[in-house]
Design an enzyme around this catalytic site. Structure first.
Site, PDB file in Angstrom:
ATOM      1  N   SER A   1      34.038  30.390  41.001  1.00 39.29           N
ATOM      2  CA  SER A   1      32.853  30.577  40.169  1.00 39.29           C
ATOM      3  C   SER A   1      32.800  29.512  39.080  1.00 39.29           C
ATOM      4  O   SER A   1      33.844  28.971  38.665  1.00 39.29           O
ATOM      5  CB  SER A   1      32.882  31.963  39.516  1.00 39.29           C
TER       6      SER A   1
ATOM      7  N   TYR B   1      37.314  38.723  34.774  1.00 36.76           N
ATOM      8  CA  TYR B   1      36.771  38.137  36.009  1.00 36.76           C
ATOM      9  C   TYR B   1      36.875  36.617  35.955  1.00 36.76           C
ATOM     10  O   TYR B   1      37.296  35.973  36.922  1.00 36.76           O
ATOM     11  CB  TYR B   1      35.316  38.576  36.177  1.00 36.76           C
TER      12      TYR B   1
ATOM     13  N   LYS C   1      39.035  33.975  38.441  1.00 34.55           N
ATOM     14  CA  LYS C   1      38.422  32.858  39.164  1.00 34.55           C
ATOM     15  C   LYS C   1      39.075  31.530  38.798  1.00 34.55           C
ATOM     16  O   LYS C   1      39.170  30.616  39.623  1.00 34.55           O
ATOM     17  CB  LYS C   1      36.915  32.821  38.894  1.00 34.55           C
TER      18      LYS C   1
END
Length: 253
Positions: A144, A157, A161
């Site tokens: 991401s 999160y 990533k």
């Protein structure tokens, strides 16, 4: 789709019944690959497989929770039935809590890293026997833009990533002599169900758009073409790279 770079190849794409995952599976299949799609919900698997096969594409569907060893094993057993495995695309990710990284609960942290990082690692490790039999194995992780520029409300999160970037680099070095490439794609803000809180009308949408020089959010097909390139012979000399697909949205570590 005029390109047919993946004829004779077999691909596994996790979390591939909608959004970016489905677009990747569809693109790989359109380029000639036999594709195994998966999701945690049987109804979603059935619907995605139906869409692909109605288009005349070769696709199999399996229920798979990537954090479960038995479910992962079934993916590889299905690949064996199709003749082996050439391409692994690890796309599954979760974000059960919204907030800064140091506000994340321990339970949410464990779930995020179990799915987003550990499962990707285990999928790659468990795929190796089959990928080594391929003449040109490919591992592609879906990371991401948040790996480079952490999103404050997606703190844990974002860290998961970022860790995928390191996994990509390390695995690429280890597997280069096996003629297996390892890369990641790092989408920016893509219009999917997962990103709806950002892309729907409101202040968050306007702030996000202001950071994208192209002036629009991406769509899943903006990502799938890059994955197809990395999976094909055109990407045979590309490994250890983290490819940002963000419409010019800044990325840096």
């Amino acid at each position: 789709m005029s390109l047919k770079r993946l004829v004779g190849k077999t691909a596994i794409v996790t979390a591939s019944t909608d959004g970016i995952g489905f677009a990747i599976a569809q693109r790989l299949a359109r380029e000639g690959a036999k594709v195994i799609v998966s999701s945690r919900k049987a109804a979603n698997v059935e619907e995605a497989t139906r869409k692909l096969t109605q288009e005349g594409l070769e696709a199999k569907g399996l229920v798979c929770h990537v954090a479960k060893q038995e479910d992962r094993r079934k993916l590889f057993e299905e690949a064996k039935k199709l003749g082996g495995l050439d391409i692994l695309v690890s796309n599954a990710a979760v974000n059960p809590e919204v907030g800064g990284v140091l506000d994340c609960s321990e339970n949410a942290w464990d779930k995020i890293f179990e799915t987003n990082l550990k499962a990707s690692y285990l999928l790659a490790k468990e795929a190796l026997p089959l990928l080594k039999e391929s003449k040109a194995g490919r591992i592609i992780f879906v990371s991401s833009i948040a790996a480079f520029q952490p999103f404050n409300l997606l703190g844990a999160y974002s860290v998961s990533k970022t860790a995928l970037l390191g996994l990509t680099k390390a695995a690429a070095v280890q597997l280069a002599q096996e003629n297996i490439t390892v890369n990641s794609v790092c989408p920016g803000v893509i219009e999917t169900r997962f990103s709806a809180a950002i892309t729907q009308e409101g202040p968050a949408r306007e702030v996000s758009l202001s950071q994208i020089p192209m002036g629009r959010f991406g769509v899943p097909d903006d990502v799938s073409g890059s994955v197809a390139f990395l999976a094909s012979d055109d990407g045979s000399y590309v490994t250890g790279e983290n490819l940002v697909i963000s419409g010019g949205m800044p990325s840096r570590l």
